[in-house]
Design a protein around this motif. Structure first.
Motif, PDB file in Angstrom:
ATOM      1  N   LEU A 166       0.828  -1.201   0.000  1.00  0.00           N
ATOM      2  CA  LEU A 166       0.000   0.000   0.000  1.00  0.00           C
ATOM      3  C   LEU A 166       0.869   1.260   0.000  1.00  0.00           C
ATOM      4  CD1 LEU A 166      -2.574   1.616   0.132  1.00  0.00           C
ATOM      5  CD2 LEU A 166      -2.749   1.073   2.577  1.00  0.00           C
ATOM      6  N   PHE A 167       1.903   1.275   0.830  1.00  0.00           N
ATOM      7  CA  PHE A 167       2.778   2.456   0.882  1.00  0.00           C
ATOM      8  C   PHE A 167       3.418   2.693  -0.480  1.00  0.00           C
ATOM      9  CE2 PHE A 167       6.396   5.075   1.946  1.00  0.00           C
ATOM     10  CZ  PHE A 167       5.920   5.895   2.965  1.00  0.00           C
ATOM     11  N   SER A 168       3.778   1.616  -1.172  1.00  0.00           N
ATOM     12  CA  SER A 168       4.383   1.746  -2.497  1.00  0.00           C
ATOM     13  C   SER A 168       3.438   2.445  -3.468  1.00  0.00           C
ATOM     14  CB  SER A 168       4.760   0.367  -3.042  1.00  0.00           C
ATOM     15  OG  SER A 168       5.640  -0.291  -2.159  1.00  0.00           O
ATOM     16  N   GLU A 190       1.503   9.157  -5.466  1.00  0.00           N
ATOM     17  CA  GLU A 190       0.740  10.377  -5.182  1.00  0.00           C
ATOM     18  C   GLU A 190      -0.422  10.572  -6.159  1.00  0.00           C
ATOM     19  OE1 GLU A 190       3.441  13.663  -4.498  1.00  0.00           O
ATOM     20  OE2 GLU A 190       3.953  12.808  -2.541  1.00  0.00           O
ATOM     21  N   GLN A 191      -1.054   9.461  -6.491  1.00  0.00           N
ATOM     22  CA  GLN A 191      -2.268   9.440  -7.295  1.00  0.00           C
ATOM     23  C   GLN A 191      -3.353   8.719  -6.489  1.00  0.00           C
ATOM     24  OE1 GLN A 191      -2.564  10.947 -10.303  1.00  0.00           O
ATOM     25  NE2 GLN A 191      -0.429  11.648 -10.050  1.00  0.00           N
ATOM     26  N   PRO A 192      -4.634   8.892  -6.833  1.00  0.00           N
ATOM     27  CA  PRO A 192      -5.692   8.164  -6.123  1.00  0.00           C
ATOM     28  C   PRO A 192      -5.429   6.662  -6.114  1.00  0.00           C
ATOM     29  CG  PRO A 192      -6.651   9.871  -7.484  1.00  0.00           C
ATOM     30  CD  PRO A 192      -5.191   9.836  -7.826  1.00  0.00           C
ATOM     31  N   ALA A 213      -8.837   6.628  -3.278  1.00  0.00           N
ATOM     32  CA  ALA A 213      -8.492   7.487  -2.140  1.00  0.00           C
ATOM     33  C   ALA A 213      -7.285   8.354  -2.496  1.00  0.00           C
ATOM     34  CB  ALA A 213      -8.179   6.635  -0.912  1.00  0.00           C
ATOM     35  N   ASP A 214      -7.434   9.650  -2.304  1.00  0.00           N
ATOM     36  CA  ASP A 214      -6.345  10.577  -2.555  1.00  0.00           C
ATOM     37  C   ASP A 214      -5.775  11.024  -1.212  1.00  0.00           C
ATOM     38  OD1 ASP A 214      -4.641  11.788  -4.277  1.00  0.00           O
ATOM     39  OD2 ASP A 214      -6.073  13.244  -5.076  1.00  0.00           O
ATOM     40  N   GLY A 220       8.610  14.124  -4.669  1.00  0.00           N
ATOM     41  CA  GLY A 220       8.589  12.730  -4.264  1.00  0.00           C
ATOM     42  C   GLY A 220       9.278  12.526  -2.933  1.00  0.00           C
ATOM     43  N   LEU A 221       9.176  11.328  -2.396  1.00  0.00           N
ATOM     44  CA  LEU A 221       9.724  11.003  -1.083  1.00  0.00           C
ATOM     45  C   LEU A 221      10.751   9.891  -1.224  1.00  0.00           C
ATOM     46  CD1 LEU A 221       9.551  11.368   2.044  1.00  0.00           C
ATOM     47  CD2 LEU A 221       7.811   9.563   2.037  1.00  0.00           C
TER      48      LEU A 221
END
Length: 344
Positions: free
Chosen positions: A141-143, A148-150, A164-165, A173-174
C-alpha cells in the motif's frame, strides 16, 4: 560510483550525565535535536531517528523530533531508522512524512521496517502471528501511495481504499528505503517494490552481506527496475584515540546489550566479545577517526554502498560524548573516507 554519503542514526537512547544521573525522556529528546543540529553543522548527509516503545528509548514519534530538527537545520536529510510500518497505518505514515518533507524543504526520507522490537504490536492491537502479512500488505500500500495518485487497494490488515487521494503532496517525491536484517526474501521484496536497500549490520563481518547486495541488484534487474542505492547501518563511537573510544563505549554498550539480551536469551556481553566487535571483522565502528575511517572505507569498497549510517547512540553514552563523536565523524572521518575511496 557517487561519493559515499555519511549519515548518523540514533534510537534516542535514554542516557546518563557525567554524574551517572539518568536523564528524563524529555531531556533526551531535546538532546537528540541538538545532535541533529551538530550533524548539520559538520556537513553530514543524513540524520535518522528510530521508533521504539520501551523505556530504554525516548523516541516513539520520530517525525515530531525530526520536524523540530528541520526547523534548526539547513542541509542535512532527516528520516527514520526505522519506521515500524507493520504496526502503523501506511496512509498516516505517508501523510506525516509528506508533511515533514514540506517543512524541511524536501529533506525528508523514510526507512521502513518490520521492527526487531515487537512492543508496538500489542500496544496498537496487532497479532504477532500476522507479522509477515502485516508488512507485506502495508509495504504494498505504501508503495502505491508513493505515486501520489488516487489509490484503490484491498487487503486483510486494514480497510480497503477506493480512489483514495492522500494529502499533502510532496514537491519532488519522497526518498524511501527498506531496512533489512539479512534475509534473502526481504532483499527480493525490497527490490520488487522499488525501494533503496538499507542493510542493518549489527554483528559479524560486513563481507557476509555481499551476497545480499548482489541478490538485490539481480532482483532489480529481473523486475525491470533501475539501479537503487544500498546503505549500511552499524553501531559505533568515535573519540580522539582508540583507547578512549573503547573505554567510553564499552560500559554503555554492555548495559544496553545485557538489558535487551536478558529478554532474548543472549549470553552476557563481555570485553572479549567487544574487542571482536570493534576489530576489523566486527560490526562496531569504534575508535579514533583514522581507525573508523579505515574500517568504514573497507566496508564501502567490499559492498559497493552509496551510504553508511553510524548508529552513534549506544545505551547510556553521554550527550557530550556523542556530540564529540559527531564532530569527529563529520570533520575528520568523512574527509579521510572520501580520500581513501578516491585513491582505491
Amino acid at each position: 560510483m557517487h561519493e559515499l554519503e555519511l549519515g548518523l542514526d540514533t534510537f534516542g537512547d535514554v542516557t546518563t550525565d557525567d554524574t551517572g544521573r539518568r536523564l528524563s525522556d524529555a531531556e533526551t529528546i531535546r538532546n537528540v535535536v541538538e545532535q541533529a543540529v551538530r550533524a548539520d553543522e559538520v556537513g553530514l548527509a543524513f540524520f535518522g531517528v528510530g521508533e521504539h516503545h520501551r523505556h530504554e528509548f525516548a523516541v516513539s514519534s520520530p517525525e515530531i523530533v525530526l520536524a523540530a530538527a528541520a526547523a534548526r537545520t539547513e542541509r542535512i536529510h532527516l528520516g527514520t531508522a526505522v519506521t515500524v510500518l507493520s504496526s502503523d497505518d501506511p496512509v498516516r505514515v505517508y501523510e506525516r512524512f509528506a508533511t515533514l518533507d514540506a517543512v524541511s524543504r524536501g529533506r525528508a526520507e523514510v526507512i521502513l521496517g518490520r521492527g526487531s522490537f515487537i512492543e508496538s504490536f500489542p500496544l496498537f492491537g496487532y497479532d504477532l502471528r500476522d507479522y509477515e502479512v502485516l508488512f507485506d500488505e502495508k509495504l504494498d500500500l505504501f508503495s502505491r501511495l508513493r505515486d501520489e495518485q488516487p489509490v484503490t487497494w484491498q487487503g486483510t490488515t486494514r480497510a480497503a481504499l477506493q480512489d483514495a487521494d492522500v494529502f499533502p503532496k510532496t514537491e519532488n517525491g519522497l526518498r524511501a528505503w527498506v531496512g533489512v536484517g539479512g534475509s534473502p526474501e526481504s532483499v527480493v521484496r525490497t527490490a520488487r517494490h522499488g525501494y533503496a536497500l538499507m542493510l542493518a549490520i549489527i554483528g559479524g563481518s560486513a563481507d557476509r552481506f555481499r551476497p545480499f547486495v548482489d541478490l538485490y541488484h539481480r532482483s532489480l534487474d529481473s523486475f525491470g527496475r533501475e539501479r537503487m542505492p544500498v546503505g549500511v547501518h552499524s553501531p559505533g563511537h568515535i573519540a580522539d584515540t582508540d583507547e578512549q573510544a573503547w573505554e567510553e563505549l564499552y560500559p554503555a554498550m554492555e548495559a544496553n546489550r545485557n538489558a535487551i539480551g536478558a529478554e532474548r536469551g543472549w549470553p552476557p556481553y563481555s570485553r572479549l566479545q567487544f574487542q571482536q566487535d570493534v576489530g576489523p571483522a566486527g560490526a562496531v565502528y569504534a575508535g579514533s577517526p583514522e581507525t573508523v575511517a579505515r574500517k568504514l572505507a573497507a566496508t564501502a569498497r567490499t559492498l559497493g554502498i552509496e551510504r553508511f549510517d553510524l548508529k552513534f547512540s549506544n545505551g547510556t553514552l553521554s550527550h557530550e560524548r556523542m556530540l564529540h563523536s559527531i564532530e569527529l565523524y563529520g570533520t575528520q572521518v568523512a574527509p579521510l573516507v572520501h580520500d581513501m575511496l578516491a585513491r582505491s
